[in-house]
Design a protein around this motif. Structure first.
Motif, PDB file in Angstrom:
ATOM      1  N   ARG A  90       0.858  -1.190   0.000  1.00 29.06           N
ATOM      2  CA  ARG A  90       0.000   0.000   0.000  1.00 29.06           C
ATOM      3  C   ARG A  90       0.894   1.240   0.000  1.00 29.06           C
ATOM      4  NH1 ARG A  90       0.669   2.536   4.674  1.00 29.06           N
ATOM      5  NH2 ARG A  90       0.644   1.465   6.654  1.00 29.06           N
ATOM      6  N   PRO A  91       0.344   2.367  -0.455  1.00 25.67           N
ATOM      7  CA  PRO A  91       1.099   3.625  -0.347  1.00 25.67           C
ATOM      8  C   PRO A  91       1.304   3.994   1.128  1.00 25.67           C
ATOM      9  CG  PRO A  91      -0.782   3.864  -1.831  1.00 25.67           C
ATOM     10  CD  PRO A  91      -0.928   2.535  -1.126  1.00 25.67           C
ATOM     11  N   PRO A  92       2.183   4.946   1.417  1.00 27.28           N
ATOM     12  CA  PRO A  92       2.335   5.420   2.794  1.00 27.28           C
ATOM     13  C   PRO A  92       0.999   5.950   3.329  1.00 27.28           C
ATOM     14  CG  PRO A  92       4.064   6.316   1.404  1.00 27.28           C
ATOM     15  CD  PRO A  92       3.078   5.647   0.502  1.00 27.28           C
ATOM     16  N   LEU A  93       0.858   5.906   4.632  1.00 25.60           N
ATOM     17  CA  LEU A  93      -0.345   6.392   5.305  1.00 25.60           C
ATOM     18  C   LEU A  93       0.048   7.504   6.264  1.00 25.60           C
ATOM     19  CD1 LEU A  93      -3.362   6.106   6.333  1.00 25.60           C
ATOM     20  CD2 LEU A  93      -2.448   4.489   8.001  1.00 25.60           C
ATOM     21  N   VAL A  94      -0.683   8.609   6.219  1.00 30.13           N
ATOM     22  CA  VAL A  94      -0.551   9.662   7.218  1.00 30.13           C
ATOM     23  C   VAL A  94      -1.748   9.500   8.144  1.00 30.13           C
ATOM     24  CG1 VAL A  94      -0.483  12.131   7.687  1.00 30.13           C
ATOM     25  CG2 VAL A  94       0.602  11.226   5.635  1.00 30.13           C
ATOM     26  N   ALA A  95      -1.486   9.246   9.422  1.00 29.49           N
ATOM     27  CA  ALA A  95      -2.544   8.988  10.401  1.00 29.49           C
ATOM     28  C   ALA A  95      -2.588  10.121  11.427  1.00 29.49           C
ATOM     29  CB  ALA A  95      -2.298   7.656  11.097  1.00 29.49           C
ATOM     30  N   TYR A  96      -3.764  10.689  11.605  1.00 28.60           N
ATOM     31  CA  TYR A  96      -4.003  11.760  12.576  1.00 28.60           C
ATOM     32  C   TYR A  96      -4.757  11.161  13.755  1.00 28.60           C
ATOM     33  CZ  TYR A  96      -3.066  14.807   8.584  1.00 28.60           C
ATOM     34  OH  TYR A  96      -2.496  15.424   7.503  1.00 28.60           O
ATOM     35  N   LEU A  97      -4.333  11.512  14.960  1.00 23.31           N
ATOM     36  CA  LEU A  97      -4.993  10.989  16.157  1.00 23.31           C
ATOM     37  C   LEU A  97      -5.380  12.156  17.071  1.00 23.31           C
ATOM     38  CD1 LEU A  97      -6.001   8.682  17.845  1.00 23.31           C
ATOM     39  CD2 LEU A  97      -3.650   8.188  18.530  1.00 23.31           C
ATOM     40  N   TYR A  98      -6.675  12.247  17.355  1.00 21.66           N
ATOM     41  CA  TYR A  98      -7.237  13.347  18.140  1.00 21.66           C
ATOM     42  C   TYR A  98      -7.692  12.876  19.523  1.00 21.66           C
ATOM     43  CZ  TYR A  98      -7.349  15.895  13.780  1.00 21.66           C
ATOM     44  OH  TYR A  98      -6.973  16.521  12.609  1.00 21.66           O
ATOM     45  N   ASP A  99      -7.747  13.826  20.449  1.00 21.78           N
ATOM     46  CA  ASP A  99      -8.288  13.562  21.786  1.00 21.78           C
ATOM     47  C   ASP A  99      -9.806  13.511  21.682  1.00 21.78           C
ATOM     48  OD1 ASP A  99      -9.003  13.466  24.445  1.00 21.78           O
ATOM     49  OD2 ASP A  99      -8.154  15.424  24.953  1.00 21.78           O
ATOM     50  N   GLY A 100     -10.378  12.341  21.966  1.00 20.17           N
ATOM     51  CA  GLY A 100     -11.830  12.193  21.952  1.00 20.17           C
ATOM     52  C   GLY A 100     -12.469  12.560  23.278  1.00 20.17           C
ATOM     53  N   GLY A 101     -11.643  12.748  24.300  1.00 26.16           N
ATOM     54  CA  GLY A 101     -12.160  13.135  25.603  1.00 26.16           C
ATOM     55  C   GLY A 101     -12.496  11.948  26.488  1.00 26.16           C
ATOM     56  N   VAL A 102     -13.021  12.269  27.656  1.00 28.82           N
ATOM     57  CA  VAL A 102     -13.423  11.269  28.643  1.00 28.82           C
ATOM     58  C   VAL A 102     -14.922  11.041  28.492  1.00 28.82           C
ATOM     59  CG1 VAL A 102     -13.598  10.736  31.098  1.00 28.82           C
ATOM     60  CG2 VAL A 102     -11.579  11.940  30.223  1.00 28.82           C
ATOM     61  N   LEU A 103     -15.295   9.797  28.249  1.00 29.39           N
ATOM     62  CA  LEU A 103     -16.706   9.442  28.114  1.00 29.39           C
ATOM     63  C   LEU A 103     -17.259   9.030  29.472  1.00 29.39           C
ATOM     64  CD1 LEU A 103     -16.486   7.301  24.849  1.00 29.39           C
ATOM     65  CD2 LEU A 103     -17.019   9.743  25.066  1.00 29.39           C
ATOM     66  N   ASP A 104     -18.436   9.557  29.801  1.00 31.35           N
ATOM     67  CA  ASP A 104     -19.054   9.194  31.080  1.00 31.35           C
ATOM     68  C   ASP A 104     -19.800   7.865  30.933  1.00 31.35           C
ATOM     69  OD1 ASP A 104     -21.636   9.718  29.992  1.00 31.35           O
ATOM     70  OD2 ASP A 104     -21.604  11.785  30.728  1.00 31.35           O
ATOM     71  N   ALA A 105     -20.351   7.392  32.034  1.00 32.70           N
ATOM     72  CA  ALA A 105     -21.017   6.081  32.050  1.00 32.70           C
ATOM     73  C   ALA A 105     -22.178   6.018  31.059  1.00 32.70           C
ATOM     74  CB  ALA A 105     -21.488   5.759  33.467  1.00 32.70           C
ATOM     75  N   ASP A 106     -22.948   7.106  30.941  1.00 34.62           N
ATOM     76  CA  ASP A 106     -24.078   7.121  30.005  1.00 34.62           C
ATOM     77  C   ASP A 106     -23.598   7.043  28.559  1.00 34.62           C
ATOM     78  OD1 ASP A 106     -25.927   7.255  32.059  1.00 34.62           O
ATOM     79  OD2 ASP A 106     -26.154   9.437  31.939  1.00 34.62           O
ATOM     80  N   GLN A 107     -22.533   7.764  28.244  1.00 30.99           N
ATOM     81  CA  GLN A 107     -21.991   7.709  26.882  1.00 30.99           C
ATOM     82  C   GLN A 107     -21.469   6.307  26.568  1.00 30.99           C
ATOM     83  OE1 GLN A 107     -19.436  11.142  27.570  1.00 30.99           O
ATOM     84  NE2 GLN A 107     -20.294  12.097  25.731  1.00 30.99           N
ATOM     85  N   LEU A 108     -20.766   5.707  27.500  1.00 34.31           N
ATOM     86  CA  LEU A 108     -20.257   4.349  27.276  1.00 34.31           C
ATOM     87  C   LEU A 108     -21.401   3.352  27.106  1.00 34.31           C
ATOM     88  CD1 LEU A 108     -17.228   4.370  29.718  1.00 34.31           C
ATOM     89  CD2 LEU A 108     -17.142   4.264  27.221  1.00 34.31           C
ATOM     90  N   ALA A 109     -22.466   3.539  27.877  1.00 33.09           N
ATOM     91  CA  ALA A 109     -23.623   2.648  27.753  1.00 33.09           C
ATOM     92  C   ALA A 109     -24.336   2.836  26.415  1.00 33.09           C
ATOM     93  CB  ALA A 109     -24.594   2.892  28.912  1.00 33.09           C
ATOM     94  N   SER A 110     -24.137   3.987  25.782  1.00 31.43           N
ATOM     95  CA  SER A 110     -24.812   4.266  24.507  1.00 31.43           C
ATOM     96  C   SER A 110     -24.004   3.815  23.291  1.00 31.43           C
ATOM     97  CB  SER A 110     -25.120   5.763  24.386  1.00 31.43           C
ATOM     98  OG  SER A 110     -23.929   6.491  24.088  1.00 31.43           O
ATOM     99  N   VAL A 111     -22.819   3.253  23.488  1.00 31.78           N
ATOM    100  CA  VAL A 111     -22.004   2.802  22.358  1.00 31.78           C
ATOM    101  C   VAL A 111     -22.791   1.781  21.545  1.00 31.78           C
ATOM    102  CG1 VAL A 111     -19.943   1.493  21.692  1.00 31.78           C
ATOM    103  CG2 VAL A 111     -19.768   3.299  23.410  1.00 31.78           C
ATOM    104  N   ARG A 112     -22.893   2.036  20.252  1.00 28.73           N
ATOM    105  CA  ARG A 112     -23.568   1.141  19.309  1.00 28.73           C
ATOM    106  C   ARG A 112     -22.613   0.884  18.154  1.00 28.73           C
ATOM    107  NH1 ARG A 112     -25.829   0.607  23.168  1.00 28.73           N
ATOM    108  NH2 ARG A 112     -27.944   1.154  23.736  1.00 28.73           N
ATOM    109  N   LEU A 113     -22.253  -0.372  17.967  1.00 27.28           N
ATOM    110  CA  LEU A 113     -21.277  -0.732  16.950  1.00 27.28           C
ATOM    111  C   LEU A 113     -21.872  -0.750  15.549  1.00 27.28           C
ATOM    112  CD1 LEU A 113     -19.395  -3.675  18.676  1.00 27.28           C
ATOM    113  CD2 LEU A 113     -18.655  -1.302  18.456  1.00 27.28           C
ATOM    114  N   GLN A 114     -21.080  -0.319  14.588  1.00 18.66           N
ATOM    115  CA  GLN A 114     -21.422  -0.435  13.173  1.00 18.66           C
ATOM    116  C   GLN A 114     -21.189  -1.904  12.787  1.00 18.66           C
ATOM    117  OE1 GLN A 114     -18.714   1.524  10.472  1.00 18.66           O
ATOM    118  NE2 GLN A 114     -20.393   2.012   9.082  1.00 18.66           N
ATOM    119  N   GLU A 115     -22.241  -2.670  12.711  1.00 15.91           N
ATOM    120  CA  GLU A 115     -22.137  -4.115  12.539  1.00 15.91           C
ATOM    121  C   GLU A 115     -21.471  -4.530  11.232  1.00 15.91           C
ATOM    122  OE1 GLU A 115     -25.994  -5.801  13.188  1.00 15.91           O
ATOM    123  OE2 GLU A 115     -26.063  -5.108  15.266  1.00 15.91           O
TER     124      GLU A 115
END
Length: 165
Positions: A90-115
């Protein structure tokens, strides 16, 4: 041939680089959210390809991919790392990584995976990141976590490591 044709030919002759962006989400304990893709072995961070041909920026891509993959759509924090990674077949990859922050319990409970793309998700201790994340991705994430904790500016990386002078 017109100047427009010359320019188009020139652009078509330039080398290609892939670009991706991801977010580093944490919980109150400092653990990192990882996702398990169904299209390859190993774990990953929420994120993916930047749709640069449609004018998408790295930050917008990381947010869009997070919303699509895990159902979390929050403004992202600062850029933590940029990594130039070489890869076989594959060609070279430039990868950017950002701070997504701290997720609270409600946000973690709302995680829904892209199946269509993901099998599962989990929270991982920072010391275990390279056990789950392969190669440069693990090193990049480890360095981004270090930068996040230290307050330093974004890390410039090559294959997950700080380049030598």
């Amino acid at each position: 041939m017109t100047t427009t044709d010359d320019y188009a030919t020139y652009i078509a002759s330039l080398p290609r680089v892939l670009a991706g962006a991801a977010a580093l989400y944490r919980d109150a304990e400092g653990r990192v959210l990882l996702v398990e893709p169904n299209y390859r072995a190993g774990w990953a961070l929420p994120g993916g390809t930047i749709e640069s041909d449609q004018g998408e920026s790295p930050r917008a891509a990381a947010r869009r991919e997070s919303a699509e993959e895990i159902g979390i759509d929050v403004p992202l924090g600062r850029l933590l790392a940029v990594d130039w990674t070489l890869g076989a077949d594959r060609p070279p990859l430039v990868a950017y990584l950002y701070d997504g922050g701290v997720l609270d319990a409600d946000q973690l409970a709302s995680v829904r995976l892209q199946e269509e793309e993901l099998v599962s998700w989990r929270m991982v201790q920072p010391a275990e990141l390279t056990d789950y994340l392969p190669g440069a991705l693990g090193l990049r994430t480890e360095e981004a976590y270090r930068v996040l904790r230290s307050g330093e500016g974004a890390a410039e990386l090559e294959n997950g490591r700080t380049p030598t002078a």
